[in-house]
Scaffold this motif. Sequence first.
Motif, PDB file in Angstrom:
ATOM      1  N   PRO A 191       0.844  -1.201   0.000  1.00  0.00           N
ATOM      2  CA  PRO A 191       0.000   0.000   0.000  1.00  0.00           C
ATOM      3  C   PRO A 191       0.883   1.256   0.000  1.00  0.00           C
ATOM      4  O   PRO A 191       1.913   1.306   0.666  1.00  0.00           O
ATOM      5  CB  PRO A 191      -0.783  -0.125   1.306  1.00  0.00           C
ATOM      6  CG  PRO A 191      -0.860  -1.589   1.554  1.00  0.00           C
ATOM      7  CD  PRO A 191       0.480  -2.122   1.083  1.00  0.00           C
ATOM      8  N   GLY A 192       0.509   2.248  -0.783  1.00  0.00           N
ATOM      9  CA  GLY A 192       1.273   3.485  -0.878  1.00  0.00           C
ATOM     10  C   GLY A 192       2.314   3.484  -1.977  1.00  0.00           C
ATOM     11  O   GLY A 192       2.952   4.514  -2.231  1.00  0.00           O
ATOM     12  N   ALA A 223       4.141   6.810  -3.688  1.00  0.00           N
ATOM     13  CA  ALA A 223       5.585   6.967  -3.502  1.00  0.00           C
ATOM     14  C   ALA A 223       6.320   7.081  -4.840  1.00  0.00           C
ATOM     15  O   ALA A 223       7.320   7.792  -4.947  1.00  0.00           O
ATOM     16  CB  ALA A 223       6.149   5.787  -2.709  1.00  0.00           C
ATOM     17  N   MET A 224       5.790   6.420  -5.864  1.00  0.00           N
ATOM     18  CA  MET A 224       6.412   6.460  -7.181  1.00  0.00           C
ATOM     19  C   MET A 224       5.895   7.624  -8.035  1.00  0.00           C
ATOM     20  O   MET A 224       6.349   7.816  -9.153  1.00  0.00           O
ATOM     21  CB  MET A 224       6.167   5.138  -7.918  1.00  0.00           C
ATOM     22  CG  MET A 224       6.797   3.937  -7.246  1.00  0.00           C
ATOM     23  SD  MET A 224       8.581   4.074  -7.082  1.00  0.00           S
ATOM     24  CE  MET A 224       9.086   3.963  -8.780  1.00  0.00           C
ATOM     25  N   GLY A 225       4.935   8.380  -7.490  1.00  0.00           N
ATOM     26  CA  GLY A 225       4.376   9.504  -8.235  1.00  0.00           C
ATOM     27  C   GLY A 225       3.450   9.078  -9.358  1.00  0.00           C
ATOM     28  O   GLY A 225       3.267   9.798 -10.327  1.00  0.00           O
ATOM     29  N   ASN A 230      -4.744  -1.004   0.098  1.00  0.00           N
ATOM     30  CA  ASN A 230      -4.736  -0.631   1.511  1.00  0.00           C
ATOM     31  C   ASN A 230      -4.348  -1.845   2.339  1.00  0.00           C
ATOM     32  O   ASN A 230      -4.143  -2.938   1.803  1.00  0.00           O
ATOM     33  CB  ASN A 230      -6.084  -0.039   1.939  1.00  0.00           C
ATOM     34  CG  ASN A 230      -7.235  -1.006   1.794  1.00  0.00           C
ATOM     35  OD1 ASN A 230      -7.117  -2.189   2.093  1.00  0.00           O
ATOM     36  ND2 ASN A 230      -8.375  -0.516   1.351  1.00  0.00           N
ATOM     37  N   ALA A 231      -4.237  -1.661   3.647  1.00  0.00           N
ATOM     38  CA  ALA A 231      -3.783  -2.742   4.533  1.00  0.00           C
ATOM     39  C   ALA A 231      -4.700  -3.957   4.473  1.00  0.00           C
ATOM     40  O   ALA A 231      -4.238  -5.091   4.565  1.00  0.00           O
ATOM     41  CB  ALA A 231      -3.670  -2.222   5.962  1.00  0.00           C
ATOM     42  N   ALA A 232      -5.996  -3.752   4.300  1.00  0.00           N
ATOM     43  CA  ALA A 232      -6.930  -4.881   4.231  1.00  0.00           C
ATOM     44  C   ALA A 232      -6.658  -5.745   3.002  1.00  0.00           C
ATOM     45  O   ALA A 232      -6.901  -6.956   3.033  1.00  0.00           O
ATOM     46  CB  ALA A 232      -8.369  -4.378   4.217  1.00  0.00           C
ATOM     47  N   ASP A 233      -6.133  -5.143   1.946  1.00  0.00           N
ATOM     48  CA  ASP A 233      -5.833  -5.910   0.736  1.00  0.00           C
ATOM     49  C   ASP A 233      -4.668  -6.868   0.926  1.00  0.00           C
ATOM     50  O   ASP A 233      -4.567  -7.861   0.221  1.00  0.00           O
ATOM     51  CB  ASP A 233      -5.502  -4.967  -0.432  1.00  0.00           C
ATOM     52  CG  ASP A 233      -6.663  -4.081  -0.820  1.00  0.00           C
ATOM     53  OD1 ASP A 233      -7.820  -4.534  -0.718  1.00  0.00           O
ATOM     54  OD2 ASP A 233      -6.409  -2.940  -1.230  1.00  0.00           O
TER      55      ASP A 233
END
Length: 78
Positions: free
Chosen positions: A11-12, A16-18, A28-31
């Motif tokens: 997630p994120g 972070a890579m734009g 997300n964390a649930a995934d």
Amino acid sequence: MPSAVGLAVSPGYFGAMGIRLLEGRDFNAADTASGPRRVFIVDQNFARKYFPGRSAVGQAVGGGPNLPPEQWPRIIGV
């Protein structure tokens, strides 16, 4: 039979890579929790090819012969 190459990311990753999502949501964390259904983010070329004229978000992608359709992975973003 269509096939694809997949990469596992956290997630994120896209932020972070734009990389801006065109539609849907990021992971997300649930995934990342183990569960009956995996999720994917696909690129625009995949979405246009396999879901022309409609949104790919929410669509199921075949999970193989040993996985029932209700457990097929879903697309959450493009």
